[in-house]
Write a protein that holds these residues in place. Structure first.
Motif, PDB file in Angstrom:
ATOM      1  N   GLY A  31       0.822  -1.213   0.000  1.00 60.66           N
ATOM      2  CA  GLY A  31       0.000   0.000   0.000  1.00 60.66           C
ATOM      3  C   GLY A  31       0.851   1.256   0.000  1.00 60.66           C
ATOM      4  N   ILE A  32       1.891   1.271   0.833  1.00 63.99           N
ATOM      5  CA  ILE A  32       2.748   2.458   0.899  1.00 63.99           C
ATOM      6  C   ILE A  32       3.567   2.597  -0.383  1.00 63.99           C
ATOM      7  CG2 ILE A  32       4.838   1.471   1.967  1.00 63.99           C
ATOM      8  CD1 ILE A  32       4.855   3.789   3.915  1.00 63.99           C
ATOM      9  N   SER A  33       3.960   1.464  -0.970  1.00 66.34           N
ATOM     10  CA  SER A  33       4.728   1.496  -2.218  1.00 66.34           C
ATOM     11  C   SER A  33       3.884   2.055  -3.360  1.00 66.34           C
ATOM     12  CB  SER A  33       5.218   0.089  -2.559  1.00 66.34           C
ATOM     13  OG  SER A  33       5.904   0.089  -3.790  1.00 66.34           O
ATOM     14  N   GLN A  34       2.637   1.586  -3.461  1.00 70.62           N
ATOM     15  CA  GLN A  34       1.743   2.057  -4.522  1.00 70.62           C
ATOM     16  C   GLN A  34       1.426   3.543  -4.366  1.00 70.62           C
ATOM     17  OE1 GLN A  34      -1.678  -0.528  -4.444  1.00 70.62           O
ATOM     18  NE2 GLN A  34      -0.444  -2.371  -4.797  1.00 70.62           N
ATOM     19  N   SER A  35       1.259   3.974  -3.118  1.00 74.53           N
ATOM     20  CA  SER A  35       0.947   5.377  -2.869  1.00 74.53           C
ATOM     21  C   SER A  35       2.103   6.284  -3.290  1.00 74.53           C
ATOM     22  CB  SER A  35       0.634   5.584  -1.390  1.00 74.53           C
ATOM     23  OG  SER A  35       0.273   6.921  -1.132  1.00 74.53           O
ATOM     24  N   ILE A  36       3.334   5.871  -2.976  1.00 75.73           N
ATOM     25  CA  ILE A  36       4.516   6.666  -3.345  1.00 75.73           C
ATOM     26  C   ILE A  36       4.701   6.667  -4.859  1.00 75.73           C
ATOM     27  CG2 ILE A  36       7.034   6.803  -3.181  1.00 75.73           C
ATOM     28  CD1 ILE A  36       6.803   5.782  -0.310  1.00 75.73           C
ATOM     29  N   THR A  37       4.483   5.507  -5.483  1.00 76.85           N
ATOM     30  CA  THR A  37       4.599   5.426  -6.943  1.00 76.85           C
ATOM     31  C   THR A  37       3.596   6.355  -7.617  1.00 76.85           C
ATOM     32  OG1 THR A  37       5.361   3.128  -6.847  1.00 76.85           O
ATOM     33  CG2 THR A  37       4.437   3.889  -8.941  1.00 76.85           C
ATOM     34  N   SER A  38       2.390   6.390  -7.062  1.00 80.01           N
ATOM     35  CA  SER A  38       1.354   7.284  -7.604  1.00 80.01           C
ATOM     36  C   SER A  38       1.765   8.744  -7.484  1.00 80.01           C
ATOM     37  CB  SER A  38       0.036   7.048  -6.855  1.00 80.01           C
ATOM     38  OG  SER A  38      -0.956   7.962  -7.258  1.00 80.01           O
ATOM     39  N   LEU A  39       2.376   9.102  -6.355  1.00 81.28           N
ATOM     40  CA  LEU A  39       2.831  10.478  -6.157  1.00 81.28           C
ATOM     41  C   LEU A  39       3.960  10.810  -7.132  1.00 81.28           C
ATOM     42  CD1 LEU A  39       2.788  13.140  -4.575  1.00 81.28           C
ATOM     43  CD2 LEU A  39       4.326  12.080  -2.903  1.00 81.28           C
ATOM     44  N   GLU A  40       4.876   9.862  -7.320  1.00 82.52           N
ATOM     45  CA  GLU A  40       6.002  10.085  -8.238  1.00 82.52           C
ATOM     46  C   GLU A  40       5.485  10.297  -9.673  1.00 82.52           C
ATOM     47  OE1 GLU A  40       9.714   7.713  -6.123  1.00 82.52           O
ATOM     48  OE2 GLU A  40       8.279   6.567  -7.338  1.00 82.52           O
ATOM     49  N   LYS A  41       4.452   9.540 -10.043  1.00 82.47           N
ATOM     50  CA  LYS A  41       3.875   9.710 -11.392  1.00 82.47           C
ATOM     51  C   LYS A  41       3.219  11.080 -11.522  1.00 82.47           C
ATOM     52  CE  LYS A  41       3.019   4.838 -12.460  1.00 82.47           C
ATOM     53  NZ  LYS A  41       1.974   3.793 -12.692  1.00 82.47           N
ATOM     54  N   GLU A  42       2.543  11.495 -10.457  1.00 84.50           N
ATOM     55  CA  GLU A  42       1.879  12.805 -10.492  1.00 84.50           C
ATOM     56  C   GLU A  42       2.885  13.942 -10.612  1.00 84.50           C
ATOM     57  OE1 GLU A  42      -0.937  15.624  -7.594  1.00 84.50           O
ATOM     58  OE2 GLU A  42      -0.677  13.497  -7.148  1.00 84.50           O
ATOM     59  N   LEU A  43       4.020  13.809  -9.883  1.00 83.09           N
ATOM     60  CA  LEU A  43       5.040  14.858  -9.890  1.00 83.09           C
ATOM     61  C   LEU A  43       6.008  14.730 -11.058  1.00 83.09           C
ATOM     62  CD1 LEU A  43       5.904  14.948  -6.060  1.00 83.09           C
ATOM     63  CD2 LEU A  43       4.386  16.482  -7.327  1.00 83.09           C
TER      64      LEU A  43
END
Length: 301
Positions: A31-43
């Protein structure tokens, strides 16, 4: 982008590991990995370099993002504190972890603090220096009070340290001891003495260093019970080493039953009484107010 994602990247940066961060935040690692990956894609940039061998290490761009994330989370804490200030009758809790022997100072500061903050309960736990530091690092306690020396090899990463009082180790003897008439004392003058040791990092480290430089002394006992240590000194059963800013607050020292003597001709061993807090956590206003009273008490002492 959301607050949860900022919490995740800050925790991962502090721990250097997704698994440890997930455990501390009570979420799954995926869950934490997916959340960070999502943020990295957004930024559209990588915040961490991830590898099994090296954990999670911030990229150069990630370090800048993390700095802003810290600031946002601190502002959120300030908003919560401001909101709480509008409810004056709400009972708050001030948690303190402290090195042993400092309770007198904490209580004196509390006596004055209670007039300004009657709705704050204080919880104090005496622990080893390394445990106090770890409590602060994991946000288990608001502030810590420790005896600290630069001679020690202690990890202070993520810890803000403020020296409140500079001290030095002294030799403490009974007023009935022949040594009590000396203004200063050298290591060679106490090599035939029996020693009582208070069980703390400072005492253990200082005594080991002393034994290594000169010779081992007879040890009566080692204990974390200060009353027992003071009684052994008072009854001329042993002498002790201790920081001056700790011992001066005990009754046998204040009334002259135990005499402090400066240790000379020995390599300097500077020690500070210091306040520690998390470098990345905003302190509520009532905690800051207590620190003010604690510092005032130190000046009086």
């Amino acid at each position: 982008m959301n607050i949860e994602q900022l919490l995740y990247i800050v925790e991962v940066a502090k721990r250097g590991s997704l698994s440890i961060a997930a455990q501390n935040l009570h979420v799954t690692q995926s869950g934490i990995s997916q959340s960070i990956t999502s943020l990295e894609k957004e930024l559209k940039l990588k915040i961490f370099k991830r590898s099994r061998g090296h954990g999670a290490v911030p990229t150069d761009e990630g370090k800048i993002i993390l700095k802003h994330a810290y600031e946002v989370l601190r502002k959120l804490e300030e908003i919560k504190e401001t909101a709480n200030s509008f409810i004056p009758t709400e009972v708050k809790e001030l948690t303190i972890s402290s090195s042993p022997g400092l309770m007198t100072l904490l209580v004196k500061a509390l006596a004055a603090f209670r007039y300004d903050a009657p709705h704050v309960n204080m919880k104090v736990a005496e622990k080893t220096v390394t445990t106090v530091i770890e409590d602060i690092r994991q946000h288990k306690t608001d502030i810590g009070l420790i005896s600290y020396s630069t001679n020690w090899n202690i990890n202070m990463e993520g810890i803000a340290f403020e020296a409140l009082f500079e001290g030095k180790p002294k030799v403490y003897v009974s007023k009935h001891s022949p040594l009590a008439f000396l203004e200063t004392i050298t290591p060679h003058q106490i090599l035939d003495q029996t020693l009582v040791i208070y069980n703390s990092e400072f005492m253990q480290g200082f005594v080991q260093d002393f034994f290594h430089k000169y010779q081992p002394l007879n040890i009566l006992f080692t204990s974390n019970n200060m009353d027992g240590v003071l009684q052994a000194i008072t009854e001329s059963l042993a002498i002790a080493f201790a920081p001056d800013f700790i011992m001066k607050n005990y009754q046998p020292v204040m009334n002259g039953d135990i005499i402090p003597i400066d240790l000379v001709n020995h390599e300097p061993f500077n020690i500070s009484l210091g306040l520690i807090r998390s470098a990345d956590k905003h302190l509520p206003a009532f905690v800051t107010k207590y620190i003010h009273y604690l510092k005032s008490e130190m000046i009086k002492s």
